[in-house]
Scaffold this motif. Structure first.
Motif, PDB file in Angstrom:
ATOM      1  N   GLY A  18       0.823  -1.210   0.000  1.00 61.35           N
ATOM      2  CA  GLY A  18       0.000   0.000   0.000  1.00 61.35           C
ATOM      3  C   GLY A  18       0.854   1.257   0.000  1.00 61.35           C
ATOM      4  O   GLY A  18       0.504   2.259  -0.596  1.00 61.35           O
ATOM      5  N   HIS A  19       2.014   1.190   0.676  1.00 60.55           N
ATOM      6  CA  HIS A  19       2.919   2.339   0.697  1.00 60.55           C
ATOM      7  C   HIS A  19       3.452   2.613  -0.697  1.00 60.55           C
ATOM      8  O   HIS A  19       3.625   3.753  -1.085  1.00 60.55           O
ATOM      9  N   ALA A  25       1.018   7.247  -6.462  1.00 57.87           N
ATOM     10  CA  ALA A  25      -0.013   8.283  -6.618  1.00 57.87           C
ATOM     11  C   ALA A  25       0.588   9.662  -6.394  1.00 57.87           C
ATOM     12  O   ALA A  25       0.309  10.605  -7.151  1.00 57.87           O
ATOM     13  N   LEU A  26       1.407   9.795  -5.355  1.00 57.69           N
ATOM     14  CA  LEU A  26       2.033  11.092  -5.100  1.00 57.69           C
ATOM     15  C   LEU A  26       3.010  11.456  -6.216  1.00 57.69           C
ATOM     16  O   LEU A  26       3.134  12.629  -6.589  1.00 57.69           O
ATOM     17  N   GLU A  30       2.999  14.790  -8.525  1.00 59.33           N
ATOM     18  CA  GLU A  30       4.188  15.615  -8.767  1.00 59.33           C
ATOM     19  C   GLU A  30       4.399  15.868 -10.254  1.00 59.33           C
ATOM     20  O   GLU A  30       4.688  16.991 -10.667  1.00 59.33           O
ATOM     21  N   LYS A  31       4.244  14.820 -11.072  1.00 58.10           N
ATOM     22  CA  LYS A  31       4.446  14.974 -12.513  1.00 58.10           C
ATOM     23  C   LYS A  31       3.394  15.898 -13.113  1.00 58.10           C
ATOM     24  O   LYS A  31       3.699  16.708 -13.996  1.00 58.10           O
ATOM     25  N   ASP A  38       6.818  19.031  -4.464  1.00 57.41           N
ATOM     26  CA  ASP A  38       7.802  18.010  -4.123  1.00 57.41           C
ATOM     27  C   ASP A  38       7.218  17.191  -2.979  1.00 57.41           C
ATOM     28  O   ASP A  38       7.397  17.524  -1.811  1.00 57.41           O
ATOM     29  N   LEU A  39       6.475  16.137  -3.318  1.00 58.01           N
ATOM     30  CA  LEU A  39       5.751  15.374  -2.305  1.00 58.01           C
ATOM     31  C   LEU A  39       6.508  14.158  -1.810  1.00 58.01           C
ATOM     32  O   LEU A  39       6.294  13.714  -0.691  1.00 58.01           O
ATOM     33  N   VAL A  40       7.379  13.579  -2.617  1.00 53.44           N
ATOM     34  CA  VAL A  40       8.142  12.407  -2.210  1.00 53.44           C
ATOM     35  C   VAL A  40       9.622  12.754  -2.315  1.00 53.44           C
ATOM     36  O   VAL A  40      10.110  13.143  -3.369  1.00 53.44           O
ATOM     37  N   THR A  41      10.332  12.643  -1.206  1.00 50.79           N
ATOM     38  CA  THR A  41      11.765  12.905  -1.197  1.00 50.79           C
ATOM     39  C   THR A  41      12.487  11.646  -0.739  1.00 50.79           C
ATOM     40  O   THR A  41      11.921  10.806  -0.042  1.00 50.79           O
TER      41      THR A  41
END
Length: 109
Positions: A18-19, A25-26, A30-31, A38-41
């Motif tokens: 699920g992660h 999805a995030l 972003e795209k 910048d949601l995933v770093t």
């Protein structure tokens, strides 16, 4: 479902798929924002959700606002009309029942 992964220290850990779908999805969001969000770093080889320390606070406030909004709509369109309907039903006088003389019943021996 979960899959087994190895972290940088060599330890095995189980991670929920699920992660992974949340990160996807995030990533799509972003795209679509063309790099403005910048949601995933990635920090030390681990993906972190949220580009800033205030991201979690923002999401909490957003969820609270959505919950209050749905509570208001639920009250406005469902609860309040149901309360008024039940009050109207309680105020109505019951239909008059014709009074008939009750015949005396002899006790059963």
């Amino acid at each position: 479902r979960s899959d087994q992964t190895t972290d940088p220290t060599g330890h095995h850990s189980r991670r929920s798929t699920g992660h992974r779908s949340c990160r996807r999805a995030l990533g799509i969001i972003e795209k679509l924002s063309h790099g403005r969000l910048d949601l995933v770093t990635t920090i030390d080889g681990h993906n972190q959700v949220g580009g800033s320390p205030l991201f979690g606070d923002f999401m909490s406030i957003l969820m609270l606002a959505i919950t209050i909004g749905f509570a208001y709509l639920s009250y406005r369109w469902i609860e309040h009309p149901a309360q008024q309907w039940s009050r109207r039903k309680l105020r109505q006088k019951p239909a008059a029942v014709p009074a008939e003389p009750v015949a005396a019943v002899a006790p059963v021996p």
